[in-house]
Design an enzyme around this catalytic site. Structure first.
Site, PDB file in Angstrom:
ATOM      1  N   CYS A   1       0.830  -1.206   0.000  1.00 11.51           N
ATOM      2  CA  CYS A   1       0.000   0.000   0.000  1.00 11.51           C
ATOM      3  C   CYS A   1       0.869   1.262   0.000  1.00 11.51           C
ATOM      4  O   CYS A   1       1.541   1.518  -0.993  1.00 11.51           O
ATOM      5  CB  CYS A   1      -0.998  -0.054   1.149  1.00 11.51           C
ATOM      6  SG  CYS A   1      -2.426   0.971   0.817  1.00 11.51           S
TER       7      CYS A   1
ATOM      8  N   HIS B   1      -3.506  -5.108   1.655  1.00 11.46           N
ATOM      9  CA  HIS B   1      -2.924  -5.328   2.991  1.00 11.46           C
ATOM     10  C   HIS B   1      -2.937  -6.808   3.389  1.00 11.46           C
ATOM     11  O   HIS B   1      -3.786  -7.221   4.184  1.00 11.46           O
ATOM     12  CB  HIS B   1      -3.720  -4.529   4.027  1.00 11.46           C
ATOM     13  CG  HIS B   1      -3.465  -3.066   3.974  1.00 11.46           C
ATOM     14  ND1 HIS B   1      -2.475  -2.443   4.694  1.00 11.46           N
ATOM     15  CD2 HIS B   1      -4.056  -2.096   3.243  1.00 11.46           C
ATOM     16  CE1 HIS B   1      -2.477  -1.155   4.444  1.00 11.46           C
ATOM     17  NE2 HIS B   1      -3.423  -0.911   3.561  1.00 11.46           N
TER      18      HIS B   1
ATOM     19  N   GLU C   1      -1.232  -8.263   5.460  1.00  7.86           N
ATOM     20  CA  GLU C   1      -0.933  -8.445   6.888  1.00  7.86           C
ATOM     21  C   GLU C   1      -2.198  -8.419   7.748  1.00  7.86           C
ATOM     22  O   GLU C   1      -2.126  -8.623   8.955  1.00  7.86           O
ATOM     23  CB  GLU C   1       0.073  -7.375   7.349  1.00  7.86           C
ATOM     24  CG  GLU C   1      -0.458  -5.956   7.464  1.00  7.86           C
ATOM     25  CD  GLU C   1      -0.614  -5.231   6.115  1.00  7.86           C
ATOM     26  OE1 GLU C   1      -0.511  -5.885   5.065  1.00  7.86           O
ATOM     27  OE2 GLU C   1      -0.876  -4.017   6.130  1.00  7.86           O
TER      28      GLU C   1
HETATM   29  N1  GLN Z   1      -3.704   6.445   1.030  1.00  2.03           N
HETATM   30  C1  GLN Z   1      -2.430   6.152   1.591  1.00  2.03           C
HETATM   31  C2  GLN Z   1      -1.321   6.936   0.906  1.00  2.03           C
HETATM   32  O1  GLN Z   1      -1.460   7.476  -0.102  1.00  2.03           O
HETATM   33  C3  GLN Z   1      -2.090   4.667   1.522  1.00  2.03           C
HETATM   34  C4  GLN Z   1      -3.073   3.908   2.354  1.00  2.03           C
HETATM   35  C5  GLN Z   1      -2.523   2.691   3.015  1.00  2.03           C
HETATM   36  O2  GLN Z   1      -1.304   2.471   3.100  1.00  2.03           O
HETATM   37  N2  GLN Z   1      -3.412   1.931   3.554  1.00  2.03           N
HETATM   38  O3  GLN Z   1      -0.273   7.030   1.400  1.00  2.03           O
END
Ligand code: GLN
Length: 202
Positions: free
Chosen positions: A80, A173, A175
């Protein structure tokens, strides 16, 4: 085989990664200083807020050490926000990340009405059927340039996971789901260190 795995612990959900890795019997180190990268077998850059993590990477002197770590051939995985930080191109990040992987990423790509959602995804190279993928204000991968390749897409073709040799970028995610197969898979993707670029005179 037991590995020593670092989880970048500047901000975000590093503890959840730690728990999965420990449940697999690995030694885990929370990484807060560049010198701690040295004796690791692999590294995870977790989800969180990419602008915050990018700021802390710069202020803690992590940018070049993280680039060197990626070039060392050891498995490196961004989930992410971590995937955003690995990308060479990000459309709206206000400062540079690690910029090492040949992918272009669009932050917060799924809009407000679908801030969070789940999907079952097949990931190329992963055995045992689809994974349950949890997306939280997730980025999408707009473009994958060689040697990076897409390894998972949503039904509409949106790329949500990519691999480039020892680097793995995943929008969701793993995890948070209790399925540790992606953590096991990630630890197998090490490659020999890349040669430093040689400048050719004339
Ligand atoms: N929206 C977040 C970002 O741009 C990422 C979201 C996440 O890691 N769950 O950094």
């Amino acid at each position: 085989m037991k590995k020593r795995v670092g989880v970048l612990a500047l901000q975000g959900d590093f503890r959840e990664h730690r728990e999965v890795l420990e449940s697999l019997g690995h030694e885990v180190r929370e990484i807060r200083k560049p010198a701690q990268l040295e004796d690791l077998d692999a590294l995870i850059i977790p989800g969180g807020e990419s602008t915050t993590i990018a700021r802390l990477i710069i202020s803690n002197g992590f940018q070049q050490p993280l680039r060197d770590f990626c070039a060392s051939g050891r498995p490196t995985w961004g989930t992410c926000a971590g995937a955003i930080l690995l990308a060479k191109e990000v459309d709206n990040l206000d400062r540079p990340g690690i910029e090492t992987m040949h992918i272009a990423v669009h932050r917060n790509a799924f809009g407000r009405q679908v801030d969070s959602f789940e999907a079952d995804l097949n990931v190329r190279g992963l055995e045992g059927g689809p994974v349950r993928a949890v997306f939280i204000r997730a980025p999408l991968i707009q473009r994958v340039d060689p040697p990076a390749e897409a390894i998972a897409t949503l039904d509409d073709g949106t790329i949500v996971a990519a691999r480039e040799e020892n680097l793995l970028a995943i929008s969701f995610h793993p995890e948070l789901t209790g399925d540790s197969r992606l953590h096991e898979f990630f630890l197998t993707i090490g490659t020999p260190a890349r040669e430093p670029a040689v400048e050719v005179a004339g």
